[in-house]
Each structure stands twice: as C-alpha cells, then as structure tokens.
Enzyme design. Structure first.
Site, PDB file in Angstrom:
ATOM      1  N   GLU A  85     118.053  -3.298  50.338  1.00  0.00           N
ATOM      2  CA  GLU A  85     119.471  -3.566  50.602  1.00  0.00           C
ATOM      3  C   GLU A  85     120.250  -2.259  50.431  1.00  0.00           C
ATOM      4  OE1 GLU A  85     121.489  -6.443  51.627  1.00  0.00           O
ATOM      5  OE2 GLU A  85     122.651  -4.602  51.784  1.00  0.00           O
ATOM      6  N   ASP A 135     122.162  -9.350  59.956  1.00  0.00           N
ATOM      7  CA  ASP A 135     123.391  -9.260  60.760  1.00  0.00           C
ATOM      8  C   ASP A 135     123.108  -9.589  62.230  1.00  0.00           C
ATOM      9  OD1 ASP A 135     125.170  -8.309  58.627  1.00  0.00           O
ATOM     10  OD2 ASP A 135     123.812  -6.601  58.608  1.00  0.00           O
TER      11      ASP A 135
END
Ligand code: SAM
Length: 232
Positions: A85, A135
């Site tokens: 991340e 995303d």
C-alpha cells in the site's frame, strides 16, 4: 530481469499525518517494511522475512486502511502476510491494528507500487492473494491505469502456488467485466463460484472493508470473485 519503473496513480499522502500516527509510522514501519534487494535481478529471500516459521504466505495488494489484512492475520495464526500500500495514511491505519492485536511479527509491508514487489517474489511462493476494490479508473482514457492487466495477471500466475486462491472485489460494473475478461484470457485461473444470475456473495471469512461500506451506502452492490490458480 529488467526492473520496471512504475507509476502509482492516486494518493500517497492526502494531508499531513496526525502527530500520533506519524510517530507510530516512524516507530513501527522500519522493522516491517520490505526493501527490495539492491541487485535488480535478485528476489526477496522469503525465508528471512519473519522471525518464526510460518505455514503459508499470503499477499494483499492495496490494503487501504488495513482492516481486512488485520482480520486475516488475526484469524489465521500460522500464516504470514505481506501487504502492499503506497498510501501513508493507510499504512498508519494498518500499524494501529497490528499494535492493538499484537500480530505485527507475522506482517511485512511494501509501501510502494505492488508491481515492483511482484517482480521480486519467487515462483509459486504465495498461497493466497487479495486484491479488494482496487481503483476502478472508470473513464476509458484511464483504463490503462487499472492494476489488472495481462502483465500483472501473468505475474500473479507465476507467484501463486498451485491451487492458491485469488480473491478480487469491485463495485464498478465496468471493472468487473474487464477483470472477468482479462482473467479468462490468461487461462491459468478458474472461477470457484459459478456465475449464473446473481453474483457470488462475500464469503464469511472475508470481512467488509471501509471501501465496501462506502460503496453500499452509495447504492453500489459489490461483486466478489474467487479464482483458483490451476495446478501447473
Ligand atoms: C479503492 S482503495 C481500496 C482499499 C481497500 N482494499 C478497501 O477495500 O477498503 C484502493 C487502494 O489501492 C491502493 N493502490 C493503488 N494502486 C496500487 C498499486 N499499484 N500497488 C499497491 N496499492 C495500490 C490505493 O492506494 C488504495 O488504498
């Protein structure tokens, strides 16, 4: 292997971290972060990743605030988890969970683009892969930013063990179709659940993430896909 320079689209830091979170990051991240070996052809020595032996190694890409990763590491005490991340607030969120649960010794964090890490993981080394609500980049001109593409999928196929599960979720219909098509083209993943009429529901050992809550609150129903890496 040529090191691929990647660009992460999206946020790394959206605003300054609160002092407590900044201190937590400085205190806890150095011991957990994965630094890639300097030799760009070298792979990560997974045997040296954790202080104690683990039964299996799982990987979560784009763990967001870390609640799903923290749940999995709590619920599976013999498993080690790598989380990727680049978003600093998310990393601090995961560290908070790990400190509260006392599970940090079975987690390692790669705070950058997951694709840089994928290149350095050995073949057939990962027993389960989570890519949850990555995303969707819904505009056509942004589709090339999507994490799921032919190159990433062949990296997944290489690093996953035979029979390993690949879990994926999205609340964006276009990205669901895109992923179903791209994964089907790759030919080494088999869907675990038959898709006929209704979409498969989230399995019970898959806790709701913050992103899923937001999607439901805004009226978007998520789709949950589970694939198995077909034995070589
Ligand atoms: C929409 S959020 C979902 C977060 C979380 N999985 C959830 O369900 O709440 C997507 C996450 O993927 C991360 N991300 C985007 N591109 C990435 C990449 N190339 N490698 C690793 N993480 C990435 C983003 O920073 C973001 O936190």
């Amino acid at each position: 292997m040529e090191e691929r320079r990647r660009r992460v689209y999206g946020r790394r830091l959206s605003h300054r971290l609160r002092p407590g979170r900044q201190a937590l990051l400085e205190r806890a991240l150095p011991a957990l972060r994965i630094d890639l070996p300097e030799d760009s052809r070298a792979q990560i020595d997974l045997g040296k990743l954790f202080p104690a032996p683990i039964r299996d190694l799982w990987l979560e890409i784009g763990f967001g605030a870390g609640e799903h990763l923290a749940h999995q590491v709590r619920a599976n005490p013999a498993v080690g988890l790598i989380g990727c991340e680049p978003f600093v607030q998310g990393i601090a969120g995961l560290l908070r969970h790990l400190e509260a649960d006392g599970t940090a010794n079975r987690v390692r964090i790669f705070p950058d683009d997951a694709r840089l890490l994928l290149d350095r993981l050995p073949d057939a080394s990962i027993g389960r892969l989570f890519v949850l609500f990555s995303d969707p980049w819904p505009k056509k001109r942004h589709h090339k930013r999507r994490l799921i593409d032919a190159e990433t999928l062949s990296a997944f196929a290489r690093i996953l063990k035979d029979g390993a599960e690949f879990r994926w979720a999205s609340d964006d219909g276009g990205y669901v179709e895109w992923t179903l098509e791209h994964v089907a083209r790759n030919e080494v993943f088999a869907l675990s659940d038959r898709i006929s009429g209704d979409w498969p529901q989230r399995p019970v050992d898959w806790p709701e993430t913050r992103y899923e809550q937001k999607a439901r609150a805004q009226g978007r129903a998520p789709v949950f896909l589970r694939y198995v890496r077909v034995p070589r």
